[in-house]
Design a protein around this motif. Structure first.
Motif, PDB file in Angstrom:
ATOM      1  N   GLY A   1      45.760  35.138  35.644  1.00  0.00           N
ATOM      2  CA  GLY A   1      45.133  36.158  35.927  1.00  0.00           C
ATOM      3  C   GLY A   1      43.775  36.628  34.991  1.00  0.00           C
ATOM      4  O   GLY A   1      42.814  36.982  35.415  1.00  0.00           O
ATOM      5  N   VAL A   2      44.149  36.868  33.741  1.00  0.00           N
ATOM      6  CA  VAL A   2      43.409  37.089  32.802  1.00  0.00           C
ATOM      7  C   VAL A   2      42.143  36.260  32.713  1.00  0.00           C
ATOM      8  O   VAL A   2      40.867  36.506  32.696  1.00  0.00           O
ATOM      9  N   LEU A   3      42.406  34.944  32.704  1.00  0.00           N
ATOM     10  CA  LEU A   3      41.390  33.901  32.726  1.00  0.00           C
ATOM     11  C   LEU A   3      40.427  33.829  33.790  1.00  0.00           C
ATOM     12  O   LEU A   3      39.243  33.718  33.738  1.00  0.00           O
ATOM     13  N   ILE A   4      41.062  33.970  34.946  1.00  0.00           N
ATOM     14  CA  ILE A   4      40.300  33.782  36.063  1.00  0.00           C
ATOM     15  C   ILE A   4      39.471  35.335  36.503  1.00  0.00           C
ATOM     16  O   ILE A   4      38.434  35.254  37.033  1.00  0.00           O
ATOM     17  N   GLY A   5      40.236  36.219  35.861  1.00  0.00           N
ATOM     18  CA  GLY A   5      39.695  37.825  36.090  1.00  0.00           C
ATOM     19  C   GLY A   5      38.432  37.887  35.281  1.00  0.00           C
ATOM     20  O   GLY A   5      37.681  38.741  35.640  1.00  0.00           O
ATOM     21  N   ILE A   6      38.032  37.084  34.196  1.00  0.00           N
ATOM     22  CA  ILE A   6      36.943  37.108  33.479  1.00  0.00           C
ATOM     23  C   ILE A   6      35.717  37.268  34.779  1.00  0.00           C
ATOM     24  O   ILE A   6      34.670  37.835  34.467  1.00  0.00           O
ATOM     25  N   ASP A   7      35.757  35.953  35.288  1.00  0.00           N
ATOM     26  CA  ASP A   7      34.745  36.029  36.268  1.00  0.00           C
ATOM     27  C   ASP A   7      34.634  37.052  37.375  1.00  0.00           C
ATOM     28  O   ASP A   7      33.385  37.489  37.812  1.00  0.00           O
ATOM     29  N   ALA A   8      35.858  37.300  37.611  1.00  0.00           N
ATOM     30  CA  ALA A   8      35.956  38.521  38.706  1.00  0.00           C
ATOM     31  C   ALA A   8      35.210  39.766  38.116  1.00  0.00           C
ATOM     32  O   ALA A   8      34.480  40.724  38.891  1.00  0.00           O
ATOM     33  N   VAL A   9      35.620  40.008  36.829  1.00  0.00           N
ATOM     34  CA  VAL A   9      34.929  41.430  36.184  1.00  0.00           C
ATOM     35  C   VAL A   9      33.219  41.074  36.186  1.00  0.00           C
ATOM     36  O   VAL A   9      32.572  42.212  36.435  1.00  0.00           O
ATOM     37  N   ASP A  10      33.125  39.798  35.857  1.00  0.00           N
ATOM     38  CA  ASP A  10      31.540  39.814  35.752  1.00  0.00           C
ATOM     39  C   ASP A  10      30.653  40.097  37.074  1.00  0.00           C
ATOM     40  O   ASP A  10      29.896  40.565  37.158  1.00  0.00           O
ATOM     41  N   TRP A  11      31.422  39.515  38.149  1.00  0.00           N
ATOM     42  CA  TRP A  11      30.943  39.446  39.549  1.00  0.00           C
ATOM     43  C   TRP A  11      30.989  41.025  39.808  1.00  0.00           C
ATOM     44  O   TRP A  11      29.926  41.611  40.432  1.00  0.00           O
ATOM     45  N   ALA A  12      31.919  41.752  39.634  1.00  0.00           N
ATOM     46  CA  ALA A  12      32.270  43.117  40.091  1.00  0.00           C
ATOM     47  C   ALA A  12      31.304  43.946  39.446  1.00  0.00           C
ATOM     48  O   ALA A  12      30.853  45.045  39.877  1.00  0.00           O
ATOM     49  N   ARG A  13      30.788  43.834  38.066  1.00  0.00           N
ATOM     50  CA  ARG A  13      29.849  44.558  37.395  1.00  0.00           C
ATOM     51  C   ARG A  13      28.457  44.152  37.701  1.00  0.00           C
ATOM     52  O   ARG A  13      27.540  44.576  37.089  1.00  0.00           O
ATOM     53  N   GLY A  14      28.220  43.220  38.608  1.00  0.00           N
ATOM     54  CA  GLY A  14      26.630  42.710  38.964  1.00  0.00           C
ATOM     55  C   GLY A  14      26.117  41.672  37.988  1.00  0.00           C
ATOM     56  O   GLY A  14      25.181  41.617  38.024  1.00  0.00           O
ATOM     57  N   ARG A  15      27.120  41.082  37.126  1.00  0.00           N
ATOM     58  CA  ARG A  15      26.259  40.086  36.347  1.00  0.00           C
ATOM     59  C   ARG A  15      26.337  38.870  36.947  1.00  0.00           C
ATOM     60  O   ARG A  15      25.978  38.031  36.346  1.00  0.00           O
ATOM     61  N   MET A  16      26.593  38.728  38.145  1.00  0.00           N
ATOM     62  CA  MET A  16      26.379  37.465  39.011  1.00  0.00           C
ATOM     63  C   MET A  16      25.940  37.854  40.155  1.00  0.00           C
ATOM     64  O   MET A  16      26.315  39.111  40.573  1.00  0.00           O
ATOM     65  N   ASP A  17      25.374  37.062  41.011  1.00  0.00           N
ATOM     66  CA  ASP A  17      24.807  37.421  42.306  1.00  0.00           C
ATOM     67  C   ASP A  17      26.080  37.624  43.176  1.00  0.00           C
ATOM     68  O   ASP A  17      27.206  37.073  42.923  1.00  0.00           O
ATOM     69  N   LEU A  18      25.841  38.490  44.084  1.00  0.00           N
ATOM     70  CA  LEU A  18      26.984  38.731  45.238  1.00  0.00           C
ATOM     71  C   LEU A  18      27.448  37.666  45.934  1.00  0.00           C
ATOM     72  O   LEU A  18      28.937  37.455  46.133  1.00  0.00           O
ATOM     73  N   PHE A  19      26.688  36.420  45.829  1.00  0.00           N
ATOM     74  CA  PHE A  19      26.999  35.252  46.783  1.00  0.00           C
ATOM     75  C   PHE A  19      27.272  34.070  45.783  1.00  0.00           C
ATOM     76  O   PHE A  19      27.252  33.039  45.964  1.00  0.00           O
ATOM     77  N   ASP A  20      27.357  34.323  44.365  1.00  0.00           N
ATOM     78  CA  ASP A  20      27.487  33.464  43.374  1.00  0.00           C
ATOM     79  C   ASP A  20      29.045  32.825  43.490  1.00  0.00           C
ATOM     80  O   ASP A  20      30.002  33.524  43.574  1.00  0.00           O
TER      81      ASP A  20
END
Length: 498
Positions: free
Chosen positions: A58-77
């Motif tokens: 969860g922690v490992l995949i959650g890093i990308d989830a956090v970046d996505w939720a914070r707007g550091r990635m495009d919504l459809f990245d």
């Protein structure tokens, strides 16, 4: 070019997954530990070693989830979407499986289910490490996109109108062949006869159900080239989405396929995001709530047909419908979106000393592409249901039509059916390649490029391949993309270097 459209295309230098600040890691650890602490506080079932690999995954995949939720990635990245879905898939779903004691029915479960959830979590954790390694290697050798696909609008509208006429004719033909819409609904929702009653219509569905997306693409391309802001107003967009939703129900939704409607809506929102105006995460969350509610209600229709309308006449019948159809919220979350119990049980069955299961050695992957060949031309080999049934219920249990396991196994589960448990983490190589390849479009394509018409749909399958089998991926991609892609390719006026 409209600024709103350009803002939906991310800038490569500011959206890379590499160089991420440490606070994303800290937030992922914090969210996962806090979530686990709540589960531990609610039940002593979580005082077990299985939570350790589940937490780490969860922690490992959650890093990308956090970046996505914070707007550091495009919504459809796709990497952000895979992070968000993966957090649920690898972390939340196994915990919820234990919390509510959710498990496969009609099987003899292992004495300690948590052990096998833990072993599967270890395989997933190793797979996620491989996934991140693939991303690192891919980004170091990534090539830029230097071409632009330009659409000839007049030709696109003419071919689109022809496509609408053909698809509409075929859909009407299907309904008439089944005795009208009501007769079609009765056949499509009869779980005992559905395989036989709809057999032979697969190739027709691959064409007829393209009507809604062709119509939407024609509107999107037209609105994109208009200077008036009216076409980009939320009022017009909501009306268009409502009409599109109705068309998706008529063209495919009535045969009980929720995915046909859900993925179509995802695609539609992606087109709006890249062609008309960026969609915010607030709007996306509202849409997610609608999709979950739709999946829950439509699950009753899939199993009960028109009897599901009782839910709107009398909301108190919900409990009765759940009992009759075995469709409730846990089934939606863990049966439709999660694979924790299925993959853990398959692993348990394959690892038993007395297991007599014969590995497929790639046969399910070959059979996945065979679904594209009409039955009238060649007799199809059994799909992954053969291996799945015998892995779950034992050798010789598979009886075509009469007794077949209907579960989906996900990318790791199907790999185990073919080559054993060691193949589960290796399958994440393809998960990584798919995400990186599609993400390359996100950074390389410019507004108005015809390939952006298909990017949202491909981004969807980059994360949902975690829960799907190759057969489903092949059929859904070909069914949804073949006709509109053909129209688009025939409508290109040039493919020039940008």
């Amino acid at each position: 070019m409209d600024r709103a459209i350009q803002s939906a295309i991310p800038v490569r230098q500011t959206s890379r997954a590499s160089g991420r600040p440490i606070d994303s890691v800290v937030l992922s650890v914090y969210v996962c530990v806090l979530t686990l602490a709540i589960f531990v506080a609610l039940s002593d079932q979580f005082w077990h070693w299985f939570v350790i690999p589940v937490l780490m995954a969860g922690v490992l995949i959650g890093i990308d989830a956090v970046d996505w939720a914070r707007g550091r990635m495009d919504l459809f990245d796709p990497i952000g979407l895979s992070g968000a879905f993966g957090w649920f898939f690898f972390f939340f779903a196994p915990l919820l499986t234990v919390a509510i004691n959710y498990w496969l029915i009609y099987v003899d479960p292992p004495a300690e289910r948590r052990d096998w959830l833990g072993w599967m979590a270890l395989l997933n954790l190793l797979g996620l490490m491989i996934y991140r390694g693939v991303r690192l290697i891919y980004f170091q050798h990534e090539r830029s996109i230097h071409t632009f696909w330009k659409i000839d609008q007049k030709r696109f509208y003419v071919l689109g109108a022809l496509g609408l006429a053909v698809t509409a004719f075929l859909q009407i033909y299907v309904y008439l062949s089944m005795g009208g819409i009501q007769g079609f609904i009765q056949e499509a929702t009869d779980q005992r006869a559905i395989r036989l009653s709809l057999q032979g219509f697969g190739q027709i569905f691959m064409v007829s159900e393209s009507f809604p997306i062709i119509a939407l693409m024609m509107f999107i391309v037209y609105a994109h080239h208009q200077k008036s802001p009216v076409y980009r107003s939320w009022l017009v967009i909501c009306v268009v989405l409502l009409i599109y939703f109705g068309l998706k129900i008529f063209f495919g939704g009535l045969r009980g396929s929720r995915n046909n409607t859900i993925w179509g809506l995802f695609w539609a929102v992606g087109l709006i995001h890249f062609w008309l105006r960026p969609v915010t995460r607030k709007v996306a969350l509202i849409g997610l709530g609608f999709l979950i509610a739709f999946m829950y209600v439509y699950g009753f229709y899939k199993n009960a047909g028109l009897d599901a309308l009782r839910l709107f006449e009398d909301p108190s019948t919900r409990v009765e419908l759940e009992r009759e159809t075995r469709r409730d919220l846990p089934t939606l979350l863990l049966g439709d979106l999660g694979r924790s119990d299925v993959q853990a049980f398959v692993l348990y069955q394959l690892a038993r000393p007395d297991s007599d299961y014969d590995y497929a050695f790639g046969r399910t992957y070959v059979a996945a592409f065979a679904v594209l060949i009409p039955r009238s031309l060649v007799e199809r080999m059994p799909s992954k249901t053969l291996e799945g049934t015998e892995a779950i219920y034992g050798r010789g249990s598979y009886i075509p039509v009469d007794f077949e396991a209907s579960q989906l196994y996900g990318i790791a589960g199907e790999a185990m059916l073919n080559f054993g448990f060691a193949a589960a983490p290796i399958s994440f190589i393809f998960f990584g390649l798919a995400n990186c390849s599609v993400r390359r479009w996100l950074f390389g394509l410019t507004p108005g490029d015809a390939r952006l018409l298909f990017y949202p749909f491909l981004a969807l399958f980059c994360f949902y391949m975690l829960a799907c089998d190759l057969e489903n991926l092949v059929f859904d991609i070909i069914k949804n993309v073949a006709v509109p892609l053909t129209i688009t390719l025939l409508s290109l006026s040039s493919v020039r270097r940008g």
